[in-house]
Design a protein around this motif. Structure first.
Motif, PDB file in Angstrom:
ATOM      1  N   PRO A  58      -1.197  -3.469   8.380  1.00 25.42           N
ATOM      2  CA  PRO A  58      -1.775  -3.848   7.282  1.00 25.42           C
ATOM      3  C   PRO A  58      -3.022  -2.863   7.078  1.00 25.42           C
ATOM      4  CG  PRO A  58      -1.174  -5.782   8.166  1.00 25.42           C
ATOM      5  CD  PRO A  58      -0.856  -5.000   9.346  1.00 25.42           C
ATOM      6  N   LEU A  59      -3.900  -2.652   8.142  1.00 24.56           N
ATOM      7  CA  LEU A  59      -4.990  -2.092   8.011  1.00 24.56           C
ATOM      8  C   LEU A  59      -4.562  -0.499   7.568  1.00 24.56           C
ATOM      9  CD1 LEU A  59      -7.263  -3.751  10.896  1.00 24.56           C
ATOM     10  CD2 LEU A  59      -7.524  -3.771   8.423  1.00 24.56           C
ATOM     11  N   ARG A  60      -3.667   0.104   8.550  1.00 23.91           N
ATOM     12  CA  ARG A  60      -3.457   1.447   8.104  1.00 23.91           C
ATOM     13  C   ARG A  60      -2.684   1.511   6.932  1.00 23.91           C
ATOM     14  NH1 ARG A  60      -0.398   1.804  12.414  1.00 23.91           N
ATOM     15  NH2 ARG A  60      -1.510   3.287  13.768  1.00 23.91           N
ATOM     16  N   LEU A  61      -2.027   0.577   6.449  1.00 21.60           N
ATOM     17  CA  LEU A  61      -1.166   0.820   5.153  1.00 21.60           C
ATOM     18  C   LEU A  61      -2.635   0.982   4.286  1.00 21.60           C
ATOM     19  CD1 LEU A  61       1.038   0.806   3.003  1.00 21.60           C
ATOM     20  CD2 LEU A  61       1.207  -1.677   3.458  1.00 21.60           C
ATOM     21  N   ALA A  62      -3.344  -0.108   4.100  1.00 20.85           N
ATOM     22  CA  ALA A  62      -4.479  -0.237   3.258  1.00 20.85           C
ATOM     23  C   ALA A  62      -5.474   1.028   3.039  1.00 20.85           C
ATOM     24  CB  ALA A  62      -5.197  -1.254   3.402  1.00 20.85           C
ATOM     25  N   ALA A  63      -5.606   1.553   4.362  1.00 20.80           N
ATOM     26  CA  ALA A  63      -6.213   2.919   4.576  1.00 20.80           C
ATOM     27  C   ALA A  63      -5.382   4.220   3.980  1.00 20.80           C
ATOM     28  CB  ALA A  63      -6.553   3.307   5.991  1.00 20.80           C
TER      29      ALA A  63
END
Length: 399
Positions: free
Chosen positions: A309-314
């Motif tokens: 989720p964090l990678r996708l958001a970034a």
């Protein structure tokens, strides 16, 4: 504030009323009135010294100061600062004043800590000044530590024996601003010693677990870069695959300035691939700052291969700097790969493309139309209609 009233008779009556309350049983009430007393002290119009002198003498008696401190222990910070100022003004011995300043310098209140650190300059005895600055050096606030080391180095002058422990302690402070203060004040020999210490730390074997030494090594690499050491680029590149996430983030940042556009794109892709969120955030900030966005297809490969989720958001925030058609291609393709489509980014895309005059590139129409045909049956009806309307408007699909 009747004690500062423009009518003399009112001022006299107010002064009499205040004087009548100079009794021990009113100390808690005086504690709650300290802000009003400070406002009176700073007010204009008349000389308030005859009124304030007996009040100050009453409040600064040691036993009353302790009661004031107890009464304001959980009070707003402004009241606690006033009590601190009263305690300092009541200190008759330099050593007692230094102890109070040292306590304030290490406290959580940054305003009071900075004031105490500056006040140390007025202490005549060097050992007392050092006592306050040592306490300020333990402050949780970087601004206080920076003020402390600046004052201490200035006082030390050319005395290397006095400067050495300051530089050893603060050259590797967690705050970049504090470290910059030390480097700016250091002479050539001292900067050379700082660089050598940094390289020794970077060359040392990693402990287990690596995280125990990660932050210190990141600071060491940042110092090598900031000093402009000849091997800064080489060390940055060598640290891109280091065990510590902080060191890797610093290495990416250090490798960036002298990299050409192709190398920068490779750095960004490697950083988005990195498992550490802080490294992914560095890549996101670099894109937002520089406007260099890697291919959305490469970014898609990364988030599909390593879903997070964090990678996708970034990645999504980074793509906000790219063409809206890149963003749509990414969202439609990612939804297909993930087996579900996210309504929120598609809705945001509709809002953004309405403010855009960027048309799809010549080769994008077919690819987008194909992705749309595969995605549209799986979308919520409302968002599907919103996306379809905009694709028709820009000629990607026929109405």
């Amino acid at each position: 504030m009747r004690a500062n009233d423009w009518v003399p008779e009112v001022r006299v009556a107010a002064a009499a009323a205040l004087t009548a309350h100079l009794r021990d049983d009113f100390v808690p009430a005086w504690a709650m009135a300290l802000a009003a007393l400070t406002a009176l002290r700073n007010a204009g119009r008349v000389d308030r010294a005859p009124l304030l002198a007996p009040i100050d003498a009453f409040l600064t008696a040691p036993r009353r100061l302790e009661r004031l401190a107890q009464a304001t222990h959980d009070a707003p910070v402004e009241l606690r600062r006033i009590v601190g100022a009263l305690r300092r003004s009541a200190a008759t011995e330099p050593a007692a004043l230094a102890r109070l300043l040292a306590t304030d310098a290490a406290a959580a209140d940054i305003v009071g800590a900075l004031a105490a650190t500056r006040a140390a300059n007025d202490l005549a005895e060097p050992t007392l000044r050092d006592q306050v600055w040592r306490a300020a050096g333990q402050s949780p606030h970087a601004a206080v530590r920076r003020a402390a080391v600046a004052d201490a180095l200035r006082r030390a002058g050319d005395d290397r024996q006095a400067r050495a422990p300051l530089i050893d302690r603060f050259a590797f402070d967690p705050s970049g601003a504090v470290r910059a203060q030390v480097r700016a004040a250091a002479d050539d020999a001292e900067r050379t010693a700082i660089g050598a210490a940094s390289r020794r730390l970077l060359d040392a074997p990693w402990p287990a677990p690596p995280a125990a030494d990660d932050r210190r090594r990141a600071i060491a690499l940042h110092t090598v870069i900031a000093l402009g050491e000849d091997d800064a680029d080489e060390r940055s590149l060598a640290s891109l695959a280091a065990p510590g996430a902080s060191l890797r983030a610093t290495a990416f940042a250090g490798s960036w300035p002298r990299a050409d556009p192709g190398a920068r794109e490779r750095l960004l892709l490697a950083a988005f691939t990195d498992d550490a969120p802080r490294v992914q955030r560095w890549a996101e900030r670099a894109v937002l700052r520089e406007g260099l966005v890697p291919s959305w297809r490469d970014l898609l490969t990364i988030v599909v291969r390593s879903p997070s989720p964090l990678r996708l958001a970034a990645v999504r925030r980074a793509l906000g700097r790219a063409s809206p058609w890149w963003r749509l291609g990414f969202e439609l393709s990612f939804g297909e790969a993930a087996g579900s489509y996210d309504r929120l980014p598609l809705g945001q895309w509709c809002s953004d493309v309405d403010r855009s005059f960027v048309a799809p590139a010549a080769g994008e129409h077919t690819e987008l139309a194909t992705a749309w045909r595969r995605a549209s049956p799986h979308l919520d009806a409302a968002i599907a209609e919103a996306v379809r309307t905009r694709l028709v408007r820009f000629g990607v699909i026929a109405d």
